[in-house]
Structure formats: structure tokens, C-alpha cells
Motif scaffolding. Structure first.
Motif, PDB file in Angstrom:
ATOM      1  N   PHE A 190      35.078  41.904  33.181  1.00 49.04           N
ATOM      2  CA  PHE A 190      35.388  41.747  34.587  1.00 49.04           C
ATOM      3  C   PHE A 190      34.551  40.618  35.186  1.00 49.04           C
ATOM      4  O   PHE A 190      33.342  40.551  35.001  1.00 49.04           O
ATOM      5  CB  PHE A 190      35.159  43.068  35.333  1.00 49.04           C
ATOM      6  N   ASN A 191      35.228  39.747  35.937  1.00 51.30           N
ATOM      7  CA  ASN A 191      34.597  38.515  36.438  1.00 51.30           C
ATOM      8  C   ASN A 191      34.695  38.461  37.957  1.00 51.30           C
ATOM      9  O   ASN A 191      35.758  38.222  38.503  1.00 51.30           O
ATOM     10  CB  ASN A 191      35.297  37.286  35.853  1.00 51.30           C
ATOM     11  N   PHE A 192      33.572  38.682  38.643  1.00 53.05           N
ATOM     12  CA  PHE A 192      33.540  38.516  40.088  1.00 53.05           C
ATOM     13  C   PHE A 192      32.105  38.381  40.535  1.00 53.05           C
ATOM     14  O   PHE A 192      31.192  38.635  39.771  1.00 53.05           O
ATOM     15  CB  PHE A 192      34.228  39.675  40.820  1.00 53.05           C
TER      16      PHE A 192
ATOM     17  N   LEU B  65      40.842  39.941  48.524  1.00 50.20           N
ATOM     18  CA  LEU B  65      40.500  39.339  47.241  1.00 50.20           C
ATOM     19  C   LEU B  65      39.096  38.737  47.234  1.00 50.20           C
ATOM     20  O   LEU B  65      38.419  38.739  46.203  1.00 50.20           O
ATOM     21  CB  LEU B  65      41.531  38.270  46.885  1.00 50.20           C
ATOM     22  N   ASN B  66      38.637  38.229  48.381  1.00 50.07           N
ATOM     23  CA  ASN B  66      37.308  37.624  48.444  1.00 50.07           C
ATOM     24  C   ASN B  66      36.190  38.654  48.344  1.00 50.07           C
ATOM     25  O   ASN B  66      35.038  38.304  48.119  1.00 50.07           O
ATOM     26  CB  ASN B  66      37.166  36.823  49.746  1.00 50.07           C
ATOM     27  N   GLU B  67      36.509  39.925  48.555  1.00 48.01           N
ATOM     28  CA  GLU B  67      35.530  40.998  48.398  1.00 48.01           C
ATOM     29  C   GLU B  67      36.002  41.941  47.298  1.00 48.01           C
ATOM     30  O   GLU B  67      35.928  43.156  47.405  1.00 48.01           O
ATOM     31  CB  GLU B  67      35.345  41.736  49.723  1.00 48.01           C
ATOM     32  N   PHE B  68      36.464  41.339  46.226  1.00 48.58           N
ATOM     33  CA  PHE B  68      37.075  42.094  45.130  1.00 48.58           C
ATOM     34  C   PHE B  68      36.113  43.118  44.537  1.00 48.58           C
ATOM     35  O   PHE B  68      36.498  44.235  44.208  1.00 48.58           O
ATOM     36  CB  PHE B  68      37.532  41.107  44.050  1.00 48.58           C
ATOM     37  N   ASN B  69      34.841  42.726  44.387  1.00 45.98           N
ATOM     38  CA  ASN B  69      33.869  43.615  43.739  1.00 45.98           C
ATOM     39  C   ASN B  69      33.587  44.880  44.541  1.00 45.98           C
ATOM     40  O   ASN B  69      33.043  45.848  44.008  1.00 45.98           O
ATOM     41  CB  ASN B  69      32.558  42.864  43.484  1.00 45.98           C
ATOM     42  N   LEU B  70      33.978  44.886  45.838  1.00 46.84           N
ATOM     43  CA  LEU B  70      33.770  46.067  46.672  1.00 46.84           C
ATOM     44  C   LEU B  70      35.014  46.948  46.727  1.00 46.84           C
ATOM     45  O   LEU B  70      34.982  48.029  47.338  1.00 46.84           O
ATOM     46  CB  LEU B  70      33.385  45.634  48.101  1.00 46.84           C
ATOM     47  N   ASP B  71      36.100  46.489  46.116  1.00 48.34           N
ATOM     48  CA  ASP B  71      37.378  47.175  46.291  1.00 48.34           C
ATOM     49  C   ASP B  71      38.134  47.284  44.966  1.00 48.34           C
ATOM     50  O   ASP B  71      39.265  46.837  44.861  1.00 48.34           O
ATOM     51  CB  ASP B  71      38.213  46.424  47.338  1.00 48.34           C
TER      52      ASP B  71
ATOM     53  N   GLU C 295      42.569  49.408  30.164  1.00 50.38           N
ATOM     54  CA  GLU C 295      41.456  49.506  31.106  1.00 50.38           C
ATOM     55  C   GLU C 295      41.673  48.494  32.218  1.00 50.38           C
ATOM     56  O   GLU C 295      41.600  47.287  31.998  1.00 50.38           O
ATOM     57  CB  GLU C 295      40.133  49.221  30.391  1.00 50.38           C
ATOM     58  N   THR C 296      41.946  48.987  33.440  1.00 46.27           N
ATOM     59  CA  THR C 296      42.196  48.084  34.552  1.00 46.27           C
ATOM     60  C   THR C 296      42.098  48.855  35.868  1.00 46.27           C
ATOM     61  O   THR C 296      41.790  50.051  35.887  1.00 46.27           O
ATOM     62  CB  THR C 296      43.578  47.414  34.406  1.00 46.27           C
ATOM     63  N   ASP C 297      42.376  48.191  36.982  1.00 42.77           N
ATOM     64  CA  ASP C 297      42.385  48.819  38.295  1.00 42.77           C
ATOM     65  C   ASP C 297      43.833  49.088  38.702  1.00 42.77           C
ATOM     66  O   ASP C 297      44.678  48.190  38.656  1.00 42.77           O
ATOM     67  CB  ASP C 297      41.719  47.900  39.328  1.00 42.77           C
ATOM     68  N   ARG C 298      44.134  50.327  39.090  1.00 48.20           N
ATOM     69  CA  ARG C 298      45.507  50.742  39.373  1.00 48.20           C
ATOM     70  C   ARG C 298      46.137  49.922  40.507  1.00 48.20           C
ATOM     71  O   ARG C 298      47.254  49.418  40.390  1.00 48.20           O
ATOM     72  CB  ARG C 298      45.539  52.226  39.733  1.00 48.20           C
ATOM     73  N   LYS C 299      45.418  49.788  41.609  1.00 46.44           N
ATOM     74  CA  LYS C 299      45.984  49.122  42.786  1.00 46.44           C
ATOM     75  C   LYS C 299      46.214  47.641  42.546  1.00 46.44           C
ATOM     76  O   LYS C 299      47.282  47.096  42.863  1.00 46.44           O
ATOM     77  CB  LYS C 299      45.034  49.307  43.978  1.00 46.44           C
ATOM     78  N   TRP C 300      45.217  46.971  41.953  1.00 43.44           N
ATOM     79  CA  TRP C 300      45.323  45.525  41.768  1.00 43.44           C
ATOM     80  C   TRP C 300      46.359  45.169  40.704  1.00 43.44           C
ATOM     81  O   TRP C 300      47.096  44.198  40.853  1.00 43.44           O
ATOM     82  CB  TRP C 300      43.956  44.941  41.408  1.00 43.44           C
ATOM     83  N   ILE C 301      46.420  45.942  39.611  1.00 40.84           N
ATOM     84  CA  ILE C 301      47.396  45.612  38.569  1.00 40.84           C
ATOM     85  C   ILE C 301      48.811  45.919  39.062  1.00 40.84           C
ATOM     86  O   ILE C 301      49.776  45.250  38.665  1.00 40.84           O
ATOM     87  CB  ILE C 301      47.082  46.353  37.247  1.00 40.84           C
ATOM     88  N   TYR C 302      48.935  46.929  39.938  1.00 38.85           N
ATOM     89  CA  TYR C 302      50.246  47.194  40.555  1.00 38.85           C
ATOM     90  C   TYR C 302      50.702  45.965  41.346  1.00 38.85           C
ATOM     91  O   TYR C 302      51.872  45.572  41.285  1.00 38.85           O
ATOM     92  CB  TYR C 302      50.164  48.412  41.471  1.00 38.85           C
TER      93      TYR C 302
END
Length: 350
Positions: free
Chosen positions: A348-350, A182-188, A229-236
Motif C-alpha cells: 500500500f502506497n500513500f 483521495l487526498n486523505e486516502f490513508n485516513l479513509d 486483499e484490498t479495500d471494499r469501498k475503494w475497489i468498488y
């Protein structure tokens, strides 16, 4: 710095100046009297006034000479400025300001060195956590495969308990992995348009054993696709955490069946996914702290499995993705978690 504050800081200088001026004037006047010379007192008074006037003019000049420097300091204190702005506060007007700027530069260098060391240690820690979690997932998967083999009726209950504990272990490992990333959210992350209902179905399928075991049944109120509009892995991860919590706080020793309902409401500017359970609900006094790290509340004391991290991580993920995350609950009735997906803007906020 305002002028009155500038004057207050120089009260001691002003006092010493006035006392010294009066002392020198008095000594000169007494010397003239002793020598039998007469000197008009008005001239002494005028000289004193002129001296004070020159002193005041000098204070005004000194203030305006340094006003730009003070203004920049005040701007740094009252507004959010980056380090580049703070370090370029202008040309110093005296040795004191020059020393102040050198102290800032030295502090910046020291803090930068410490930050680099911390970031390197943190990267090594994240790498270790990722490797460790993946290594632990292998035996968890093997145990799960072994538990699927045919067993006799006497062993079934024992194997079922082992399977349940194995699921908890797998969930704990996943939570640790997501927390580390989570601390490197913008890279993942990868934003795409996807059907939120299909994600909900996958979460249901992945938790079907636990649902069947505790007589909890899913209900999806719509069959049509609901693109967001979202990220599949994180919203899962977020939806899975909500469902796991719903199962945890809905299960009971009775044979009574309960529902977990997935409802989607689409509007012009947003799409809202609401997941409702028929569990024990959240006490009114705990609602405002549900998303706090390590907060377990009244229900957490009843359930030893609670860590207080699931909803905290889900909230952080939603914040990073720009989705609103809300909770509504009534004790003894159930709980509803809602994820609000906004449309048509960069959120998106990071």
C-alpha cells in the motif's frame, strides 16, 4: 563541492592576490634601484614563489575546513532528504555559512506557516464538498424513488430519460466525493480479504438498469470465490468506473446486444481481474494517455459525457492500494481493463 569548483570560485581572489603581490614587489625593487642599492632578482623570485605556496596551502586548508559543509549541501542536492536533515547541515565555519543557515530556517518557518494555512483551507474545502455532495444525494435519491412510480405509456419515455440523467448526476456526485477523499486516502481505507467476484456482482446489480436500457449484458466466467486483499469501498469505485465507461462506450442506437465480461485469473503470486467490453475501443495513439487527468481523447470528442477524470481517479486509487491497473484495447473491437492484486507483501502506497 569538488576542489576544482572551489578553486574556480576563487579565481578572482587569486588574480587580485597575484597582481597585488607583483605590484608590491615591483615597487620595492624600483625603490632599491632608485636608491642605488642592488638586490638579487633571484631572491625576489624565491620570495614570490614562497608567497604563492603559502597562498595555495591556505586554499587547501580553507577547502578541507569547509569540506564537510559542502559535502552535506551536495548530499541534499543529489539525494532525497527530509526537512530535518536539511536544517541540520552542520555547524557553520564562518559568518557567511551562519547567515546561510539562518536563511534556511527562516524559509522553513515561512513555508511552514503557509502550509498550515493551506492545509486548514483544504480541510474546510473537503468538509464543504463532503457536506454538499451528501446534501445533493438526497434529492437525487428522492427523484429516483419518484421515477419508480407507475406511469402511463406516454410518460414512460420521458421518465426513462429523466432516470438516465439522474444516474449521470449521481455518478458525477460520487466521483466528486471520491476525488475529494483521495487526498486523505490513508485516513479513509480498511484493508480486508474479500471476494472480488461479489464486488463485481454488486457493481453489475447497481448498473443493471443502464445495462438493460442499452442492451448490454454482463458475463462472469467463474462462480467460485476469488479472495483478494484490498479495500471494499475503494475497489468498488474502481470496478464501477470501469463498468460505467464500458456501458458509455458500448451503447448504440441499434438493438444489437453486447457483453461486458468479468474474468479472474489466479496465480501463485497474484490475482488478475479483467473487465472486457465490446465497445468502440481506444485509438492506439490515445492508449498511453488514458490515465492522464482530463484526457478525453478521440472518443471523448465523440461523447460529450466524457470528463477525462474517471480512469485517472481509478488509476490513483489502484496506485494507493498497491494494485497494478492496465489497459489493452483495439479500436472497433473493445477494451479490457485489468486490476492485478499482488499477494503476500505490504504494497500500500500513500
Amino acid at each position: 563541492m569538488k576542489f576544482r569548483n572551489f578553486i574556480k570560485d576563487r579565481i578572482a581572489y587569486t588574480t587580485v592576490y597575484i597582481i597585488s603581490t607583483c605590484t608590491v614587489t615591483l615597487i620595492m625593487y624600483l625603490t632599491l634601484i632608485i636608491n642605488g642599492l642592488r638586490f638579487p632578482i633571484d631572491n625576489i623570485f624565491y620570495a614570490f614563489i614562497i608567497s604563492i605556496a603559502f597562498y595555495i596551502l591556505f586554499l587547501i586548508y580553507d577547502y578541507y575546513r569547509n569540506k564537510n559543509f559542502y559535502s552535506q549541501l551536495n548530499l541534499i542536492l543529489n539525494e532525497e532528504k527530509d526537512l530535518d536533515y536539511i536544517l541540520n547541515i552542520g555547524t557553520p565555519n564562518n559568518s557567511e555559512q551562519e547567515m546561510f543557515k539562518k536563511v534556511l530556517l527562516k524559509l522553513y518557518k515561512l513555508s511552514g506557516d503557509k502550509t498550515i494555512k493551506y492545509e486548514e483551507a483544504h480541510k474546510q474545502y473537503i468538509y464543504f464538498v463532503n457536506q454538499w455532495v451528501h446534501q445533493m444525494k438526497t434529492p437525487v435519491s428522492v427523484i429516483n424513488l419518484l421515477l419508480q412510480e407507475q406511469v402511463n405509456e406516454e410518460q414512460r419515455e420521458v421518465f426513462q430519460s429523466i432516470s438516465e440523467e439522474n444516474e449521470k448526476l449521481a455518478h458525477g456526485l460520487d466521483m466528486m466525493l471520491y476525488n475529494a477523499r483521495l487526498n486523505e486516502f490513508n485516513l479513509d481505507f480498511n484493508v480486508e480479504s474479500l471476494d472480488i467476484i461479489s464486488i463485481g456482482r454488486k457493481v453489475i446489480n447497481d448498473n443493471k438498469k443502464s445495462m438493460i436500457r442499452h442492451h448490454i449484458f454482463p458475463k462472469i466466467t467463474t462462480n467460485k470465490e476469488m479472495p483478494v486483499e484490498t479495500d471494499r469501498k475503494w475497489i468498488y469505485f474502481v470496478i464501477n468506473q470501469i463498468v460505467i465507461n464500458a456501458i458509455k462506450y458500448s451503447k448504440s442506437d441499434s438493438e444489437e446486444s453486447k457483453l461486458i465480461t468479468f474474468d479472474v485469473n489466479e496465480e501463485a503470486s497474484k490475482t488478475t481481474l479483467s473487465i472486457s467490453d465490446q465497445g468502440i475501443g481506444i485509438p492506439k495513439e490515445d492508449i498511453s494517455r488514458v490515465f492522464n487527468a482530463f484526457f478525453t481523447g478521440k472518443n471523448g470528442r465523440k461523447t460529450s459525457e466524457s470528463t477525462g477524470m474517471g480512469m485517472y481517479l481509478a488509476k490513483r486509487v489502484c496506485d494507493n492500494l498497491g494494485h497494478e491497473f492496465r489497459v489493452n484495447s483495439e479500436e472497433g473491437i473493445g477494451t479490457t481493463f485489468s486490476i492485478i492484486f499482488h499477494k503476500g507483501k505490504n504494497i500500500f502506497n500513500f
